[in-house]
Design an enzyme around this catalytic site. Structure first.
Site, PDB file in Angstrom:
ATOM      1  N   GLY A  18     -27.325 -59.498   6.429  1.00  0.00           N
ATOM      2  CA  GLY A  18     -28.030 -58.397   5.789  1.00  0.00           C
ATOM      3  C   GLY A  18     -28.687 -57.400   6.714  1.00  0.00           C
ATOM      4  O   GLY A  18     -29.300 -56.438   6.241  1.00  0.00           O
ATOM      5  N   GLY A  20     -27.071 -55.460   8.836  1.00  0.00           N
ATOM      6  CA  GLY A  20     -26.194 -54.312   9.035  1.00  0.00           C
ATOM      7  C   GLY A  20     -25.356 -54.356  10.289  1.00  0.00           C
ATOM      8  O   GLY A  20     -24.955 -53.308  10.797  1.00  0.00           O
ATOM      9  N   LYS A  21     -25.050 -55.556  10.791  1.00  0.00           N
ATOM     10  CA  LYS A  21     -24.290 -55.603  12.037  1.00  0.00           C
ATOM     11  C   LYS A  21     -22.866 -55.083  11.866  1.00  0.00           C
ATOM     12  O   LYS A  21     -22.304 -54.477  12.779  1.00  0.00           O
ATOM     13  CB  LYS A  21     -24.290 -56.999  12.641  1.00  0.00           C
ATOM     14  CG  LYS A  21     -23.585 -58.088  11.887  1.00  0.00           C
ATOM     15  CD  LYS A  21     -23.654 -59.403  12.667  1.00  0.00           C
ATOM     16  CE  LYS A  21     -22.875 -60.507  11.968  1.00  0.00           C
ATOM     17  NZ  LYS A  21     -23.430 -60.877  10.659  1.00  0.00           N
ATOM     18  N   THR A  22     -22.280 -55.284  10.664  1.00  0.00           N
ATOM     19  CA  THR A  22     -20.940 -54.749  10.433  1.00  0.00           C
ATOM     20  C   THR A  22     -20.960 -53.225  10.463  1.00  0.00           C
ATOM     21  O   THR A  22     -20.083 -52.589  11.065  1.00  0.00           O
ATOM     22  CB  THR A  22     -20.385 -55.248   9.090  1.00  0.00           C
ATOM     23  OG1 THR A  22     -20.219 -56.667   9.149  1.00  0.00           O
ATOM     24  CG2 THR A  22     -19.040 -54.609   8.783  1.00  0.00           C
ATOM     25  N   SER A  23     -21.952 -52.627   9.844  1.00  0.00           N
ATOM     26  CA  SER A  23     -22.061 -51.161   9.856  1.00  0.00           C
ATOM     27  C   SER A  23     -22.219 -50.639  11.276  1.00  0.00           C
ATOM     28  O   SER A  23     -21.575 -49.649  11.669  1.00  0.00           O
ATOM     29  CB  SER A  23     -23.248 -50.714   9.005  1.00  0.00           C
ATOM     30  OG  SER A  23     -23.082 -51.093   7.661  1.00  0.00           O
ATOM     31  N   ASP A  45     -16.056 -63.061  10.461  1.00  0.00           N
ATOM     32  CA  ASP A  45     -17.017 -63.431   9.427  1.00  0.00           C
ATOM     33  C   ASP A  45     -16.254 -63.838   8.164  1.00  0.00           C
ATOM     34  O   ASP A  45     -15.457 -63.053   7.642  1.00  0.00           O
ATOM     35  CB  ASP A  45     -17.924 -62.239   9.121  1.00  0.00           C
ATOM     36  CG  ASP A  45     -19.075 -62.594   8.197  1.00  0.00           C
ATOM     37  OD1 ASP A  45     -18.992 -63.626   7.507  1.00  0.00           O
ATOM     38  OD2 ASP A  45     -20.052 -61.833   8.160  1.00  0.00           O
ATOM     39  N   THR A 504     -24.039 -57.986   2.081  1.00  0.00           N
ATOM     40  CA  THR A 504     -23.927 -59.268   2.772  1.00  0.00           C
ATOM     41  C   THR A 504     -24.708 -60.383   2.085  1.00  0.00           C
ATOM     42  O   THR A 504     -24.157 -61.469   1.871  1.00  0.00           O
ATOM     43  CB  THR A 504     -24.362 -59.120   4.246  1.00  0.00           C
ATOM     44  OG1 THR A 504     -23.529 -58.144   4.875  1.00  0.00           O
ATOM     45  CG2 THR A 504     -24.231 -60.443   4.983  1.00  0.00           C
TER      46      THR A 504
END
Length: 593
Positions: A18, A20-23, A45, A504
């Site tokens: 949550g 925001g590492k993907t963003s 992931d 997430t």
């Protein structure tokens, strides 16, 4: 983002769910591709939303991103890899061992440690074999390995001898059994991670105390193993646009306080602050704008506002049904940072205020809830804290005394590392949990410490194997023997899945629900925490966040949950008895965090 001033070839992004590492990882990939670099973006992931963010269906091979000539992405599937890995390890024993023993082995290979090791197995081919990614200038990994996995892989090669003697059923050694064939590849991968000239570890956090603590813990673990080229990104830092909106002012102040308390260990690293985006980060253009909050972006979002989800009840509406049996166990389950401790405490207070005897058991390290309750004294409410460190130390000492007695130094080192696994803590706390559940036969027990479905099945398979071998169950403690039936009895145990209205946390909660159902435990309800929708917000940025969360509220209500309740975001975090009481009262004043 400062780490892009002189980017290394490999960039690893890590952080709790949550944050925001993907963003941030996707935005990094887009910026490098825009600069003319050929980039491969990889996620391991299990709940990856790369497809959603990039707007492309991805698989386990590099896929070109439309309109980005030099950007490629792929989703490695650690769950599929773990399933194949599990079958390679268990398959040879089918038909040779009793069915109960085979099921026990299968469950040993079904936990988070197997998934973690399978994920490392996947991306080490990209990291440790230079020929695998030779055509790319940069390789970006959306998920980084934990310090626990790296320590296991850098220990002496004692796996063969140890596995022959290991009968303890500890959590990670089974998954390690099949790794010998690729030790050279793993050694190259670990070496590349520690080489500051080729690899940067990007720690992604929010301006929240729990997220910053998690980043500091991860940073320290990896630094001890030589991964020292680190950079801190604090994502989603909010700046109020309408200072007359009390909710916006409160949110900004919370971020300021959290950042002022940043752990000292993180202050030594270069730092990038990324402002809170007005909506979801979906599509290449929104990724290009990450970190730039401007009126154009807000105007575009205002034009596409989503209809609010109607008919979402407050947490207060669950209480009558929760107290109807007159006793039993209520479990608040969810990933870290979603507020399950607060939800558990609020429910315990509400039940106690109705005159029922309630025991609240928590692993909350701050223990501020217990202090608040003792100060204001509810006569029918008692509180205890399960200390994970103490329980793990006790359990580890027992395992070392029994299983480590005949091991050589290398085998003992491997066992000691295995006992540092998160899985070990879960199993150790599980024993204290069994005793707490047993108390629910004559009063209410509310727990924010709950086992995963995997742990429940691990107990189930271990008991089945025990009965197969001994043909008796009379030696088992009553609390352990009756634990599974109690957890699976919906009239005795009510499971609440706690989440946030974000991608997430919702997708991780969905995975938790699947895991519980595999263990024959049906969740009673979902509780969505920190919801903005019911609040009279005027700040433009927060209004867009209100709109963005509708997608996830709708997904929970219409797809995932048989029953749902919400807790609105509140101006002040609940840190005392009075604040906790407000969470279970009807109306907007019952907002929670």
């Amino acid at each position: 983002m400062k780490f892009l001033d002189h980017p290394t070839r490999n960039l690893f992004f890590t952080g709790k769910g949550g944050v925001g590492k993907t963003s941030v990882a996707c935005a990094t990939a887009v910026k490098l591709a825009d600069a003319g670099k050929k980039v491969l973006l990889v996620s391991t992931d299990p709940a990856s939303n790369l497809d959603e963010v990039l707007g492309v269906t991805l698989g386990n091979h590099p896929t070109a991103i439309p309109a980005m000539q030099t950007l490629f992405a792929m989703n490695l599937d650690p769950e599929k890899s773990a399933a194949e890995y599990r079958e390679r390890m268990v398959g040879p024993y089918r038909g040779l061992l009793p069915e109960a023993a085979v099921k026990s082995m299968e469950e040993q290979f079904s936990g988070s440690c197997t998934l973690e090791i399978a994920a490392f197995d996947e991306f080490s081919r990209l990291l440790g074999d230079p020929t695998a990614t030779a055509e790319f200038d940069h390789v970006i990994f959306d998920t980084a390995p934990t310090g626990h996995t790296l320590r296991l892989l850098t220990l002496p090669s004692a796996w063969d001898g140890f596995m022959e003697q290991n009968t303890t059923g500890t959590s990670c050694l089974g998954p390690l059994a099949g790794l010998q064939a690729q030790q050279k590849l793993y050694q190259e991968s670990v070496k590349a991670l520690g080489d500051a000239s080729v690899t940067t570890l990007v720690l992604v956090a929010r301006a929240e105390a729990s997220a910053l603590r998690e980043a500091a813990r991860t940073s320290g673990e990896l630094a001890e193993l030589g991964v020292r080229n680190q950079h801190l990104v604090v994502n989603g830092v909010f700046q109020a646009m309408d200072t007359s909106d009390p909710y916006a002012v409160a949110l900004q102040e919370r971020g300021t306080v959290a950042l002022s308390g940043t752990p000292d260990s993180l202050k030594a690293f270069p730092q990038t602050i990324v402002p809170l985006s007005p909506g979801g980060i979906l599509g290449i253009e929104s990724l290009r704008r990450l970190g730039n909050v401007d009126s154009t972006a807000i105007a575009e979002l205002e034009a596409g506002e989503v209809e609010p989800v109607e008919g979402l009840p407050m947490l207060s509406e669950l209480i009558d049904d929760l107290v109807a049996p007159g006793h039993g166990v209520i479990l608040a389950m969810g990933k870290g940072g979603v507020g399950k401790t607060t939800v558990a405490a609020a429910i315990a207070v509400a039940i106690a205020q109705r005159g029922y005897e309630v025991h609240l058991s928590t692993t909350d390290p701050a223990a501020h809830i217990a202090a608040a309750m003792n100060d204001e004294s509810l006569p029918t409410l008692s509180v205890s804290r399960i200390d994970p460190e103490a329980e793990t130390a006790k359990y580890s000492a027992q395992v070392l005394g029994k299983a480590g007695a005949n091991l050589d130094a290398q085998g003992k080192a491997l066992l000691e590392e295995d006992l540092r696994s998160p899985c070990t803590e879960e199993i150790a706390v599980f024993r204290a949990f069994a005793d707490a559940v047993a108390a629910g036969t004559n009063k209410f027990v509310v727990l924010d410490t709950a086992p995963t479905g995997h742990t429940v099945l691990l107990l189930d398979s271990a008991l089945a194997y025990h009965r197969e071998v001994t043909r008796q169950s009379s030696e088992m403690p009553e609390a352990v023997e009756n634990l599974l039936p109690r957890l699976r009895d919906p009239d005795f145990t009510r499971v609440l899945i706690v989440t946030l209205p974000e991608a997430t946390p919702v997708h991780e909660a969905a995975a938790l629900q699947r895991d519980l159902r595999r263990a024959e435990i049906e969740p009673y309800a979902w509780v969505i925490n920190q919801v903005l929708s019911p609040l009279p917000i005027t700040d433009p940025l927060m209004k867009q966040r209100q709109s963005h969360e509708q997608k996830y509220l709708r997904e929970v209500k219409e797809v995932l949950a048989s029953r749902v309740a919400i807790i609105p975001w509140q101006l002040e975090p609940p840190t005392g008895l009075q604040s906790l009481s407000r969470l279970t009262h009807s109306g907007l004043t019952a907002s929670g965090s």
